[in-house]
Design a protein around this motif. Sequence first.
Motif, mmCIF file in Angstrom:
data_model
loop_
_atom_site.group_PDB
_atom_site.id
_atom_site.type_symbol
_atom_site.label_atom_id
_atom_site.label_comp_id
_atom_site.label_asym_id
_atom_site.label_seq_id
_atom_site.Cartn_x
_atom_site.Cartn_y
_atom_site.Cartn_z
ATOM 1 N N GLN A 39 0.829 -1.206 0.000
ATOM 2 C CA GLN A 39 0.000 0.000 0.000
ATOM 3 C C GLN A 39 0.866 1.260 0.000
ATOM 4 O O GLN A 39 1.908 1.316 0.657
ATOM 5 N N ILE A 40 0.437 2.258 -0.754
ATOM 6 C CA ILE A 40 1.121 3.559 -0.802
ATOM 7 C C ILE A 40 0.297 4.566 0.003
ATOM 8 O O ILE A 40 -0.876 4.804 -0.286
ATOM 9 N N HIS A 41 0.916 5.156 1.027
ATOM 10 C CA HIS A 41 0.241 6.131 1.873
ATOM 11 C C HIS A 41 0.821 7.515 1.601
ATOM 12 O O HIS A 41 2.025 7.744 1.759
ATOM 13 N N LEU A 42 -0.022 8.447 1.218
ATOM 14 C CA LEU A 42 0.428 9.798 0.857
ATOM 15 C C LEU A 42 0.272 10.806 1.995
ATOM 16 O O LEU A 42 0.595 11.970 1.822
ATOM 17 N N GLY A 43 -0.245 10.359 3.117
ATOM 18 C CA GLY A 43 -0.432 11.273 4.238
ATOM 19 C C GLY A 43 -1.893 11.622 4.451
ATOM 20 O O GLY A 43 -2.750 11.368 3.606
ATOM 21 N N ILE B 64 -4.048 14.423 2.074
ATOM 22 C CA ILE B 64 -4.449 14.110 0.702
ATOM 23 C C ILE B 64 -5.935 13.744 0.680
ATOM 24 O O ILE B 64 -6.420 13.032 1.569
ATOM 25 N N PHE C 260 -4.110 5.702 -4.964
ATOM 26 C CA PHE C 260 -2.686 5.387 -4.837
ATOM 27 C C PHE C 260 -2.458 4.186 -3.930
ATOM 28 O O PHE C 260 -1.491 3.445 -4.111
ATOM 29 N N SER C 261 -3.346 3.966 -2.969
ATOM 30 C CA SER C 261 -3.179 2.860 -2.037
ATOM 31 C C SER C 261 -3.204 1.509 -2.742
ATOM 32 O O SER C 261 -2.521 0.567 -2.323
ATOM 33 N N VAL D 125 -8.134 10.427 -3.835
ATOM 34 C CA VAL D 125 -6.776 10.317 -4.390
ATOM 35 C C VAL D 125 -5.968 9.304 -3.602
ATOM 36 O O VAL D 125 -5.254 8.463 -4.152
ATOM 37 N N SER D 126 -6.085 9.365 -2.278
ATOM 38 C CA SER D 126 -5.342 8.441 -1.423
ATOM 39 C C SER D 126 -5.740 6.994 -1.681
ATOM 40 O O SER D 126 -4.880 6.104 -1.726
#
Length: 345
Positions: free
Chosen positions: A75-79, A82, A90-91, A86-87
Amino acid sequence: MNFDNGIAAAAMSLACTFIVMPQSVPLTTLAGKSVTVTGGYSTLWTGTQGMFGGIIVGLVATTIFVKLANVKKLQIHLGENIPPAVSASFSVLIPALILMSCFAIITALLSGIFNSDLIGLIKTWIQEPLRGFNTSLVGYCVIYFFANLLFTFGIHQTVLSGSLLDPLVLINMNQNMAAYAAHKAIPYIINTSFVSSFTLVGGSGSTISLIIAILLFSKVKSSRQVAALSLGPGIFNINEPMIFGYPIVFNLPMMIPFVLFPIIGTLIGYYATYFNLISRMVVLVPWTTPPIIGPWLATAGDWRAVVVQIIVIAVGVLLYLPFMKISERVAAQEAKMDEADSAEA
């Protein structure tokens, strides 16, 4: 599956289905030449020919995607600042890339080594053999025999018939419609409209015949009340009031005609069609279409199909009648026993 990003899962199942489709598509040019186009798309594979493949690929792709998306290391965590949409995208980005890459590799190997494709293999080795047996007279009757038997124990018959038959009879229905539109011979007797016209008239077990038998011949007030209340839904092929209210479930005398009559109705409708006494069904009508109207619409206006369905309903009344009498006698005896037990208490 309790997965919180259903849109992503749906998008991945759709993407994987397109990935495994044939890479080369045969076409006919305006000049009448047959050519093969690489990277083209044919609607054949999103129609009846690709239906089973779409179901299988969709289920497999969704299952794999959900499992990969739940792996935290992927998983990609952008903070937290965000936007959630969008989050969420990307997750699941890495699981999506892994999933599509796997299906792309499978497609490349099948195309490069075996000159084949996954959708075509599923059609050839799974869909067509299943359709050949399940929509044959023997396979069809066997499936509905056990499906209706399940219903007498409270398990809805679509648990069995829905998974084993519905996609396959729909394929037959679509091909009949295409043949009729092209003014060609109609290929299949058993199809989606055939089910509601002869196998399940008035719902599972063709209980419209039982309702008529009760209203005409029963002298038991409670039975007539249930039948009267069930008549309206029964006309539109909804018969749960009869199945659970009369009841048919766990009622041994009623289980016998409930299981056998759909097979008898199938045989009458099948052989009437086979010997060209009625036209084959070429119109997909909703399963809630009332009897009499349904077969007339399904055969594009053949009145003989209506006559055959009336015969099926009449045979059902005669079949249900003796078992209805037995069931009512048993119920009356049980009521007397209960009264005696209450008096002794």
